[in-house]
Scaffold this active site. Structure first.
Site, PDB file in Angstrom:
ATOM      1  N   HIS A 171      11.352  14.490  -3.669  1.00 43.14           N
ATOM      2  CA  HIS A 171      12.303  14.051  -2.650  1.00 43.14           C
ATOM      3  C   HIS A 171      12.851  15.215  -1.837  1.00 43.14           C
ATOM      4  O   HIS A 171      13.108  15.087  -0.634  1.00 43.14           O
ATOM      5  CB  HIS A 171      13.439  13.261  -3.308  1.00 43.14           C
ATOM      6  N   ARG A 178       6.254  -1.487   6.326  1.00 48.90           N
ATOM      7  CA  ARG A 178       6.304  -1.547   4.866  1.00 48.90           C
ATOM      8  C   ARG A 178       7.480  -2.429   4.435  1.00 48.90           C
ATOM      9  O   ARG A 178       8.600  -1.941   4.259  1.00 48.90           O
ATOM     10  CB  ARG A 178       6.453  -0.139   4.292  1.00 48.90           C
ATOM     11  N   ARG A 210       2.952  -5.613   6.514  1.00 48.61           N
ATOM     12  CA  ARG A 210       2.285  -5.629   5.205  1.00 48.61           C
ATOM     13  C   ARG A 210       3.171  -6.380   4.232  1.00 48.61           C
ATOM     14  O   ARG A 210       4.358  -6.050   4.089  1.00 48.61           O
ATOM     15  CB  ARG A 210       2.039  -4.202   4.705  1.00 48.61           C
ATOM     16  N   GLU A 242      -7.955  -0.573   0.152  1.00 51.68           N
ATOM     17  CA  GLU A 242      -7.453   0.544  -0.647  1.00 51.68           C
ATOM     18  C   GLU A 242      -8.277   0.792  -1.895  1.00 51.68           C
ATOM     19  O   GLU A 242      -8.133   1.827  -2.538  1.00 51.68           O
ATOM     20  CB  GLU A 242      -6.001   0.275  -1.065  1.00 51.68           C
ATOM     21  N   ASN A 262      -4.987   6.825   1.787  1.00 56.55           N
ATOM     22  CA  ASN A 262      -4.326   7.564   0.705  1.00 56.55           C
ATOM     23  C   ASN A 262      -4.746   7.021  -0.657  1.00 56.55           C
ATOM     24  O   ASN A 262      -5.179   7.764  -1.540  1.00 56.55           O
ATOM     25  CB  ASN A 262      -2.803   7.476   0.848  1.00 56.55           C
ATOM     26  N   ASP A 263      -4.598   5.706  -0.849  1.00 57.02           N
ATOM     27  CA  ASP A 263      -4.992   5.107  -2.119  1.00 57.02           C
ATOM     28  C   ASP A 263      -6.506   5.038  -2.257  1.00 57.02           C
ATOM     29  O   ASP A 263      -7.044   5.195  -3.359  1.00 57.02           O
ATOM     30  CB  ASP A 263      -4.397   3.698  -2.255  1.00 57.02           C
ATOM     31  N   ARG A 270      -2.835  11.211  -6.878  1.00 55.07           N
ATOM     32  CA  ARG A 270      -2.443  12.102  -5.791  1.00 55.07           C
ATOM     33  C   ARG A 270      -1.052  12.691  -5.969  1.00 55.07           C
ATOM     34  O   ARG A 270      -0.671  13.605  -5.238  1.00 55.07           O
ATOM     35  CB  ARG A 270      -2.537  11.363  -4.440  1.00 55.07           C
ATOM     36  N   CYS A 281      -4.677   3.374   8.548  1.00 55.13           N
ATOM     37  CA  CYS A 281      -3.233   3.649   8.511  1.00 55.13           C
ATOM     38  C   CYS A 281      -2.862   4.692   7.472  1.00 55.13           C
ATOM     39  O   CYS A 281      -1.681   4.897   7.199  1.00 55.13           O
ATOM     40  CB  CYS A 281      -2.448   2.357   8.265  1.00 55.13           C
TER      41      CYS A 281
END
Length: 575
Positions: A192, A300, A336, A435, A458-459, A469, A506
């Protein structure tokens, strides 16, 4: 060593260049605090509650600062701090320790250490981040109890903060006029603190064995290169001049990209390309659309549900979705549906931790089990659209049957609302997130069931390579340009286009200039990127002909490894 230039390799965490002098951030363990209160536990409880209220005020102020700077998603991280400060899991054991004779300081230190140790021992990165949040909350409480201030620079500078680690709240509190960058020993790219640093434009790197390698003292001159991943201690005047030139060039590029973002993206040979944004809330949507995004390629929706003790009502969801659609003013918006699970658990649902959450009860799998939650969201989305077209996509799909069931439920809800006399869209575009390798390799089987595909690279990279990751130990194996990954993406796009279905991307690959060249060469004409990458992506598209991009993609597909593929693609990007 004083006065002699030395270059130290580092892991790049947040891009940019910072030039300043070293500020050693003193360690701030929670400690045992003052002695017990001699039996007056109620007075200590009152002290604790007053400190808790001050800590809540500080957290709210930090969240407001990030929101005002246009970082809505990062600001939402501090909702977790607020929830922890109000959670009985923290409050009850603190009160018990006070009743046993501890001071407020001792009780906070003991309870936070115990709870943080439990979270830190978990395998999942999300829960390990909860340990960092707990310690951050503990520091807030200790400062409120003792009157101490954060051990970060308040005047002078520009400073390069050197620390074992820093809390996200400390990064949010830094004065950007006096802070040039961060050098950390224990920080991952998804921590974070690093997320907040990126949002605020603070360069950051990780240097292992910090004290031994850096051997810095307060006031030493230093350069942080968060893009290339290096630290330069006692830089020579020529080195400083060169890095000032690079920093100015970076600022000039940022200004140019902001200007380019307002125009349409078109290749020199006339190919129109849509560049939309990935966002997680209304404020971020407004920022992205005002910044030139051609629409919202990924909203999201799960962020409406996170870091809160109860589920959002149907009316609350309708209001949020309707505001996003209104802000788009006719530009496309793709919602999504709920992507719970993995690194996004929902406190209100009290889901139990899983041993392997990335492969577990998440995305469409969760929604088709908790139809009550899924149905409420579908009702809200349809009502928000009213009579206008609506676009939704389902995440973490691996079986065609999942799409059939989700579509059937969507149509059932649409008929139900119409029977209630509510206005609903006649047209609902349905897509899926690609994904999983199973979905990517079976695009032709999914094509009759959907109107579009959206590749979540990413996934997809994570699952194709079997690499977490978020795990620093195997981070070097997470290679988006691995030959196997590139071939998987190419086959997926080829089959989608052959079935006359748009293929949007995306994931992070779309916002990386090298990835954008590759995808453009495959025939992708819809990119959805983080808001800050809209201008850069549009500029790149305007400089490379589709034929050049096809050549680059074919050369990358023939490359023997990820490094060679990246080198090929980089040679086609804007210098």
């Amino acid at each position: 060593m004083s006065g002699q230039e030395r270059v130290i390799p580092a892991a790049a965490m947040a891009p940019g260049i910072g030039i300043g002098t070293v500020w050693i951030c003193r360690e701030e363990p929670l400690g045992a605090g003052r002695a017990g209160p001699a039996g007056d536990w109620q007075a200590e409880w009152d002290r604790f509650l007053q400190a808790r209220d001050r800590a809540l005020e500080w957290v709210a102020a930090l969240k407001d600062r990030l929101a005002r700077e246009g970082h809505a998603e990062e600001a939402a991280l501090f909702d977790a701090h607020r929830l922890l400060l109000e959670d009985s899991a923290l409050l009850d054991p603190v009160r018990e320790r006070l009743q046993a004779g501890c001071s407020a300081e001792q009780a906070v230190a003991a309870v936070v250490d115990e709870l943080a140790a439990v979270f830190a021992a978990m395998d999942d990165e999300y829960f390990r981040e909860r340990a960092a949040d707990l310690r951050d909350v503990g520091r807030h409480l200790q400062r409120a109890l003792t009157g101490d201030k954060a051990a970060l620079p308040a005047e002078g500078g520009p400073w390069v903060v050197v620390a074992r680690d820093v809390a996200p709240s400390d990064v949010a509190a830094l004065d950007l006029r006096r802070t040039a960058g961060l050098i950390l020993q224990e920080a991952g790219p998804l921590s974070h603190a690093v997320i907040v640093a990126k949002a605020r434009g603070l360069p950051a790197v990780r240097v292992d064995s910090l004290r031994e390698q850096l051997a810095a003292e307060p006031g030493w001159p230093v350069i942080v290169d968060g893009t290339a991943g290096r630290v330069i201690v006692h830089p020579d005047p020529a080195t400083v001049a060169e890095y000032r030139r690079r920093a100015q060039a970076h600022e000039d590029r940022q200004a140019r990209w902001r200007a380019v973002a307002a125009a349409a993206a078109r290749t020199p040979d006339g190919q129109q390309v849509s560049v939309t944004a990935n966002i997680a809330g209304l404020e971020e949507a407004l920022e992205a659309l005002a910044g030139g995004a051609d629409g919202i390629g990924l909203f999201r929706t799960e962020f409406l549900y996170m870091n809160r003790s109860r589920l959002p009502s149907e009316d609350e969801q309708v209001d949020t979705y309707r505001r996003v659609l209104a802000a788009a003013r006719g530009r496309p918006v793709v919602f999504r549906t709920l992507d719970f699970g993995a690194d996004k658990p929902i406190p209100a649902l009290e889901t139990a931790p899983e041993p392997n959450p990335a492969l577990g009860w998440r995305g469409i799998r969760f929604c088709m089990d908790r139809v009550d939650v899924f149905r409420a969201q579908l009702r809200a989305l349809l009502q928000a659209a009213g009579g206008d077209p609506l676009s939704v996509m389902f995440p973490m799909v691996s079986l065609p049957e999942e799409v059939r069931r989700a579509r059937a439920l969507l149509e059932e809800v649409r008929r139900e609302l119409a029977q209630e006399g509510r206005q609903v869209p006649e047209t609902v575009r349905v897509g899926i997130m690609v994904e999983t390798p199973a979905a990517a390799l079976a695009v032709d089987q999914f094509a009759p069931l959907v109107d579009f595909f959206s590749l979540g690279t990413n996934d997809l990279v994570q699952y194709a390579l079997g690499v977490d990751r978020a795990n620093a130990r195997v981070a070097h194996l997470y290679q988006a340009y691995h030959p196997g990954v590139l071939r998987l993406v190419a086959q997926c796009v080829e089959r989608a286009l052959a079935a006359s279905r748009p293929a949007c991307v995306c994931g992070e690959m779309a916002g990386d200039p090298r990835g954008a060249v590759f995808l453009l060469g495959l025939g992708v004409r819809e990119f959805s990127v983080v808001p800050g990458a809209v201008g850069q992506t549009k500029e790149l598209i305007s400089t490379i002909a589709a034929a050049q991009a096809r050549e680059a993609a074919q050369r990358a597909l023939a490359a023997p490894d990820a490094a060679a593929a990246m080198a090929v693609l980089e040679s086609y990007t804007v210098p």
